[in-house]
Design a protein around this motif. Structure first.
Motif: not given
Length: 143
Positions: A89-106
């Protein structure tokens, strides 16, 4: 006796880390990682959760700020492992924060991301490194 107790404690610590460590697949290069992901984007978190319990995934809604591949529209929902649900897990993400996301289809058709795929907060070094590399990799017309 004291040496035996110290040895047992040391081995227990090593085994606990081995049993609960997140095992990620590492890619030979950013290009290979980019090719294997279904979606890659920079986004700002607009909604988190709800988090029902620590064993479930939770959904995060991102407003897309920079698209590299795989998302249609200006917003996307990504499923993440809840804190405590898995060691990836990456922890609980924070609202109004910018992230770079690499995602896959499940299999259920949703996008999913984790520490292993890559979810990098904009203040971190991995974010800066990868965004610069992705900007060089992906032609401006594709963004």
């Amino acid at each position: 006796m004291r040496k035996t107790i110290c040895l047992v404690a040391f081995l227990a610590l090593l085994l606990s880390n081995a049993l609960f460590a997140c095992e990620c697949q590492y890619y030979e290069s950013l290009e290979v990682k980019f090719a294997k992901m279904d979606a890659v984007f920079v986004g700002r978190v607009t909604k988190v959760g709800p988090l029902k319990n620590s064993a479930d995934n939770y959904d995060v809604t991102f407003e897309i700020e920079k698209l590299y591949k795989g998302v249609n529209g200006k917003a996307v929902v990504v499923s993440l492992p809840a804190p405590g649900a898995a060691n990836c897990n990456v922890g609980l993400l924070a609202e109004n924060t910018r992230y770079l996301v690499y995602a896959t289809l499940i299999p259920n058709g949703k996008l999913a991301a984790s520490m292993c795929s890559g979810v990098y907060e904009s203040s971190g070094n991995w974010y800066k490194h990868d965004v610069e590399a992705l900007d060089a990799l992906v032609a401006p017309a594709q963004k």
